[in-house]
Enzyme design. Structure first.
Site, PDB file in Angstrom:
ATOM      1  N   ASP A 101     -15.804 -27.003  74.580  1.00 41.18           N
ATOM      2  CA  ASP A 101     -16.735 -27.142  73.460  1.00 41.18           C
ATOM      3  C   ASP A 101     -17.961 -26.254  73.651  1.00 41.18           C
ATOM      4  OD1 ASP A 101     -17.637 -28.608  75.638  1.00 41.18           O
ATOM      5  OD2 ASP A 101     -17.979 -30.455  74.525  1.00 41.18           O
ATOM      6  N   ASP A 104     -22.574 -24.048  79.309  1.00 43.29           N
ATOM      7  CA  ASP A 104     -24.018 -24.151  79.500  1.00 43.29           C
ATOM      8  C   ASP A 104     -24.364 -23.440  80.825  1.00 43.29           C
ATOM      9  OD1 ASP A 104     -26.653 -25.075  79.214  1.00 43.29           O
ATOM     10  OD2 ASP A 104     -26.205 -27.098  79.881  1.00 43.29           O
ATOM     11  N   LYS A 132     -24.236 -20.921  75.764  1.00 47.88           N
ATOM     12  CA  LYS A 132     -25.686 -20.747  75.932  1.00 47.88           C
ATOM     13  C   LYS A 132     -25.926 -19.652  76.968  1.00 47.88           C
ATOM     14  CE  LYS A 132     -26.775 -25.694  75.198  1.00 47.88           C
ATOM     15  NZ  LYS A 132     -27.184 -26.943  75.891  1.00 47.88           N
ATOM     16  N   PHE A 153     -30.645 -28.599  73.471  1.00 47.53           N
ATOM     17  CA  PHE A 153     -29.629 -29.647  73.452  1.00 47.53           C
ATOM     18  C   PHE A 153     -29.038 -29.808  72.051  1.00 47.53           C
ATOM     19  CE2 PHE A 153     -27.715 -33.803  73.546  1.00 47.53           C
ATOM     20  CZ  PHE A 153     -26.972 -33.698  74.705  1.00 47.53           C
ATOM     21  N   LEU A 154     -27.711 -29.732  71.969  1.00 45.71           N
ATOM     22  CA  LEU A 154     -27.009 -29.754  70.688  1.00 45.71           C
ATOM     23  C   LEU A 154     -26.111 -30.980  70.566  1.00 45.71           C
ATOM     24  CD1 LEU A 154     -25.755 -26.040  70.758  1.00 45.71           C
ATOM     25  CD2 LEU A 154     -27.970 -26.897  69.979  1.00 45.71           C
ATOM     26  N   ASP A 160     -21.869 -34.309  72.201  1.00 47.74           N
ATOM     27  CA  ASP A 160     -22.439 -35.653  72.121  1.00 47.74           C
ATOM     28  C   ASP A 160     -23.771 -35.782  72.838  1.00 47.74           C
ATOM     29  OD1 ASP A 160     -21.153 -35.436  74.784  1.00 47.74           O
ATOM     30  OD2 ASP A 160     -21.833 -37.509  74.978  1.00 47.74           O
TER      31      ASP A 160
HETATM   32  P1  IMP Z   1     -21.868 -26.636  82.245  1.00 50.40           P
HETATM   33  O1  IMP Z   1     -21.041 -26.966  83.448  1.00 50.40           O
HETATM   34  O2  IMP Z   1     -23.338 -26.739  82.545  1.00 50.40           O
HETATM   35  O3  IMP Z   1     -21.512 -25.300  81.638  1.00 50.40           O
HETATM   36  O4  IMP Z   1     -21.660 -27.785  81.189  1.00 50.40           O
HETATM   37  C1  IMP Z   1     -20.601 -27.846  80.387  1.00 50.40           C
HETATM   38  C2  IMP Z   1     -20.463 -29.202  79.741  1.00 50.40           C
HETATM   39  O5  IMP Z   1     -21.734 -29.837  79.516  1.00 50.40           O
HETATM   40  C3  IMP Z   1     -19.852 -29.048  78.379  1.00 50.40           C
HETATM   41  O6  IMP Z   1     -18.458 -29.143  78.449  1.00 50.40           O
HETATM   42  C4  IMP Z   1     -20.459 -30.183  77.594  1.00 50.40           C
HETATM   43  O7  IMP Z   1     -19.648 -31.315  77.724  1.00 50.40           O
HETATM   44  C5  IMP Z   1     -21.792 -30.438  78.246  1.00 50.40           C
HETATM   45  N1  IMP Z   1     -22.909 -29.824  77.469  1.00 50.40           N
HETATM   46  C6  IMP Z   1     -23.566 -28.675  77.733  1.00 50.40           C
HETATM   47  N2  IMP Z   1     -24.522 -28.429  76.834  1.00 50.40           N
HETATM   48  C7  IMP Z   1     -24.491 -29.455  75.950  1.00 50.40           C
HETATM   49  C8  IMP Z   1     -25.250 -29.769  74.758  1.00 50.40           C
HETATM   50  O8  IMP Z   1     -26.164 -29.035  74.314  1.00 50.40           O
HETATM   51  N3  IMP Z   1     -24.902 -30.920  74.125  1.00 50.40           N
HETATM   52  C9  IMP Z   1     -23.914 -31.737  74.569  1.00 50.40           C
HETATM   53  N4  IMP Z   1     -23.181 -31.482  75.665  1.00 50.40           N
HETATM   54  C10 IMP Z   1     -23.467 -30.351  76.350  1.00 50.40           C
HETATM   55 MG    MG Z   2     -17.150 -30.484  77.822  1.00 52.65          MG
END
Ligand code: IMP
Ligand code: MG
Length: 176
Positions: A101, A104, A132, A153-154, A160
């Site tokens: 989805d 980040d 992002k 934050f989205l 969610d």
């Molecule tokens: P990462 O490991 O930091 O890249 O995080 C990835 C996971 O964090 C995604 O699969 C999402 O489930 C969650 N996530 C990251 N940013 C957001 C946001 O803005 N809103 C909601 N969930 C997020």
């Molecule tokens: Mg996810």
């Protein structure tokens, strides 16, 4: 403006734009993998809308299955790496496309790619609905990116806030 639990969110990306970018991503995947019988691996829960809409644009032989793995608690990425559960296919020799989805920090994807490589796939690619770029904390190549978003934050379109807000067809950003 929508209310999700104790927070207010305002519209950021409309459904029409999301759908248009998904069509483009589907065409890019077809160009690369249309004759390679790819295995799509959706990361639950957030990917359910993106996976559903993307698959409706895919018109060549493929399989899809889902895994679970999450690194978020509330509004902040825990960075904690969690194990993958639910791989129910032999990945040997398969062209795997992870569906996410949002990317980040990128730590979830980095870890997942490394885990999947151990199963001897022919290739591992990543298709993410949103990204992002300013939050990326590791060296990660994203093969297919739907929409680049600010490091805020989205919610909506599968994303969610503490389990709520996944149901909206548009993407919303936390109100300042
Ligand atoms: P990462 O490991 O930091 O890249 O995080 C990835 C996971 O964090 C995604 O699969 C999402 O489930 C969650 N996530 C990251 N940013 C957001 C946001 O803005 N809103 C909601 N969930 C997020
Ligand atoms: Mg996810």
């Amino acid at each position: 403006m929508i209310q999700v639990l104790d927070k207010k969110f305002v519209p950021l990306i409309k459904e029409a734009e999301i759908q248009q970018e998904i069509k483009r991503v589907a065409a890019e995947i077809k160009h690369d993998l249309g004759d390679k019988n790819p295995l799509f691996l959706g990361v639950l829960n957030g990917v359910f809308m993106f996976a559903g809409d993307l698959m409706k644009e895919i018109d060549f032989p493929c399989e899809i299955t889902f895994v679970k793995c999450s690194s978020y608690a509330g509004l902040i990425s825990t960075g904690g790496v969690k194990t993958l559960i639910g791989i129910d296919r032999d990945l040997t020799g398969r062209h795997v496309v992870i569906l996410e989805d949002i990317v980040d920090t990128g730590l979830t994807m980095k870890n997942m790619i490394a885990t999947l490589q151990q199963a001897n796939p022919a290739s591992v690619r990543v298709a993410t609905c949103t990204f992002k770029p300013e939050s990326l904390q590791c060296d990660l190549h994203l093969d297919y990116v739907g929409i680049k978003v600010p490091s805020k934050f989205l919610v909506g379109y599968g994303l969610d806030y503490n389990g709520y807000g996944r149901n909206y067809r548009d993407i919303y950003v936390l109100a300042e």
